[in-house]
Design a protein around this motif. Structure first.
Motif, PDB file in Angstrom:
ATOM      1  N   PRO A  22       0.802  -1.227   0.000  1.00  0.00           N
ATOM      2  CA  PRO A  22       0.000   0.000   0.000  1.00  0.00           C
ATOM      3  C   PRO A  22       0.835   1.278   0.000  1.00  0.00           C
ATOM      4  O   PRO A  22       0.336   2.351  -0.328  1.00  0.00           O
ATOM      5  N   ASN A  23       2.108   1.190   0.335  1.00  0.00           N
ATOM      6  CA  ASN A  23       2.976   2.367   0.388  1.00  0.00           C
ATOM      7  C   ASN A  23       3.708   2.636  -0.918  1.00  0.00           C
ATOM      8  O   ASN A  23       4.466   3.589  -1.011  1.00  0.00           O
ATOM      9  N   CYS A  24       3.472   1.824  -1.918  1.00  0.00           N
ATOM     10  CA  CYS A  24       4.140   1.949  -3.215  1.00  0.00           C
ATOM     11  C   CYS A  24       3.143   2.473  -4.242  1.00  0.00           C
ATOM     12  O   CYS A  24       2.006   2.019  -4.290  1.00  0.00           O
ATOM     13  N   TYR A  35       3.174   0.623 -14.246  1.00  0.00           N
ATOM     14  CA  TYR A  35       1.991   1.469 -14.261  1.00  0.00           C
ATOM     15  C   TYR A  35       1.722   1.896 -12.826  1.00  0.00           C
ATOM     16  O   TYR A  35       1.591   1.068 -11.938  1.00  0.00           O
ATOM     17  N   LYS A  36       1.632   3.200 -12.637  1.00  0.00           N
ATOM     18  CA  LYS A  36       1.464   3.759 -11.301  1.00  0.00           C
ATOM     19  C   LYS A  36       0.001   4.148 -11.065  1.00  0.00           C
ATOM     20  O   LYS A  36      -0.811   4.097 -11.977  1.00  0.00           O
ATOM     21  N   LYS A  37      -0.304   4.549  -9.826  1.00  0.00           N
ATOM     22  CA  LYS A  37      -1.678   4.883  -9.456  1.00  0.00           C
ATOM     23  C   LYS A  37      -2.297   5.895 -10.415  1.00  0.00           C
ATOM     24  O   LYS A  37      -3.441   5.741 -10.816  1.00  0.00           O
ATOM     25  N   GLU A  48      -5.334   2.987  -1.454  1.00  0.00           N
ATOM     26  CA  GLU A  48      -5.973   4.253  -1.108  1.00  0.00           C
ATOM     27  C   GLU A  48      -6.592   4.190   0.281  1.00  0.00           C
ATOM     28  O   GLU A  48      -6.817   3.125   0.834  1.00  0.00           O
ATOM     29  N   SER A  49      -6.934   5.360   0.805  1.00  0.00           N
ATOM     30  CA  SER A  49      -7.671   5.403   2.060  1.00  0.00           C
ATOM     31  C   SER A  49      -9.160   5.563   1.739  1.00  0.00           C
ATOM     32  O   SER A  49      -9.533   5.898   0.622  1.00  0.00           O
ATOM     33  N   SER A  50      -9.979   5.337   2.729  1.00  0.00           N
ATOM     34  CA  SER A  50     -11.433   5.369   2.570  1.00  0.00           C
ATOM     35  C   SER A  50     -11.896   6.756   2.121  1.00  0.00           C
ATOM     36  O   SER A  50     -11.311   7.754   2.540  1.00  0.00           O
TER      37      SER A  50
END
Length: 101
Positions: A22-24, A35-37, A48-50
């Motif tokens: 989750p930190n990448c 491919y990035k976010k 992601e966060s909520s």
């Protein structure tokens, strides 16, 4: 088939991997490309966060589920969640869910 990556044709038959950290910022990668976010058309729930989509077929978010459990007090198990939110009732996971599951 819906392409989750913006402006890119992912060639069938290539081996792509998914980064579950989750930190990448990387989502998919191969020996040649990453491919990035920001390259994806959808947010990836574990990056992601909520609020985040947890059922991509029916576009149900974690907040939708929590609202039914906490506020409406109508869901006691997965069957209730499925009935009240529509989560896990679609049939396009392989093309809509970023993990393909």
């Amino acid at each position: 088939m819906k392409n989750l990556v913006l402006n890119t044709l992912i060639v069938k038959g290539k081996d792509y991997h998914i980064c579950l950290n989750p930190n990448c910022d990387t989502i998919y990668y191969s020996e040649e490309v990453q491919y990035k976010k920001h390259d994806l058309q959808v947010k990836v729930w574990f990056k992601e966060s909520s609020p985040v989509t947890v059922c991509y077929c029916t576009e149900v978010t974690d907040e939708d589920i929590l609202t039914h459990i906490v506020k409406h007090k109508c869901c006691k198990d997965m069957g209730d969640i499925k009935k009240h939110t529509g989560a896990n009732s679609g049939d396009e996971c392989l093309v809509k869910n970023p993990t393909g599951k």
